[in-house]
Write a protein that holds these residues in place. Structure first.
Motif, mmCIF file in Angstrom:
data_model
loop_
_atom_site.group_PDB
_atom_site.id
_atom_site.type_symbol
_atom_site.label_atom_id
_atom_site.label_comp_id
_atom_site.label_asym_id
_atom_site.label_seq_id
_atom_site.Cartn_x
_atom_site.Cartn_y
_atom_site.Cartn_z
ATOM 1 N N ILE A 20 44.153 -37.367 134.611
ATOM 2 C CA ILE A 20 44.440 -38.576 133.846
ATOM 3 C C ILE A 20 43.397 -38.672 132.740
ATOM 4 C CG2 ILE A 20 44.637 -41.083 133.927
ATOM 5 C CD1 ILE A 20 45.230 -40.624 137.022
ATOM 6 N N ILE A 22 41.601 -40.503 129.734
ATOM 7 C CA ILE A 22 41.329 -41.885 129.346
ATOM 8 C C ILE A 22 40.429 -41.848 128.118
ATOM 9 C CG2 ILE A 22 40.306 -44.073 130.045
ATOM 10 C CD1 ILE A 22 40.824 -43.017 133.011
ATOM 11 N N GLY A 94 38.619 -46.650 135.653
ATOM 12 C CA GLY A 94 38.135 -45.538 136.466
ATOM 13 C C GLY A 94 38.530 -45.672 137.916
ATOM 14 N N ALA A 97 42.422 -45.133 138.099
ATOM 15 C CA ALA A 97 42.823 -43.745 137.845
ATOM 16 C C ALA A 97 42.352 -42.801 138.946
ATOM 17 C CB ALA A 97 42.287 -43.289 136.485
ATOM 18 N N PRO A 103 40.383 -38.517 136.962
ATOM 19 C CA PRO A 103 40.221 -39.074 135.622
ATOM 20 C C PRO A 103 39.233 -38.244 134.806
ATOM 21 C CG PRO A 103 39.071 -40.432 137.229
ATOM 22 C CD PRO A 103 39.781 -39.358 137.989
ATOM 23 N N SER A 116 32.486 -45.656 133.633
ATOM 24 C CA SER A 116 33.309 -44.594 134.227
ATOM 25 C C SER A 116 32.759 -44.166 135.586
ATOM 26 C CB SER A 116 33.408 -43.397 133.283
ATOM 27 O OG SER A 116 32.136 -42.865 132.974
#
Length: 124
Positions: A20, A22, A94, A97, A103, A116
């Motif tokens: 994922i 971001i 975070g 995900a 992530p 994060s």
């Protein structure tokens, strides 16, 4: 185009992951501007295609925006409210995900690590 470093292992031997992406165009962690275009630069350079070519499934969530944060002004700290807003938004994303895949945060300046890391750790 973006290329991952070559290794001695065959890409077919790698575990396939749900990745994922971001985007975090964070530019508040220092006084000199210049990190805003980081996430888009990685995309234009072919990051999604490089990860997909390795057998990973990639979802790009686009670029985040910072939360609104009201904090007391402190002249000793640079862009405190904006950094707090980014930290909050990144921590929330975070955690969400990390429950769905791996992530990868693309940014932005070093201050994105506060949110994060906190978000992924909350999911661990």
């Amino acid at each position: 185009a973006f290329r991952l470093p070559s290794s001695t292992s065959n890409s077919s031997e790698m575990d396939s992951r749900d990745i994922i992406l971001i985007g975090a165009p964070v530019d508040s962690g220092k006084r000199r501007r210049g990190c805003l275009m980081g996430p888009d630069a990685f995309r234009v350079a072919g990051l999604v295609e490089a990860l997909t070519s390795l057998g990973h499934r990639v979802t790009d969530r686009g670029n985040l925006l910072p939360d609104l944060a009201e904090v007391a002004h402190d002249p000793r700290l640079w862009a405190l409210g904006e950094t707090v807003g980014w930290t909050s938004a990144l921590a929330r994303m975070g955690e969400e995900a990390a429950g769905q895949g791996m992530p990868i945060f693309i940014g932005g300046d070093h201050s994105l690590s506060m949110g994060s890391v906190a978000g992924v750790a909350a999911c661990a």
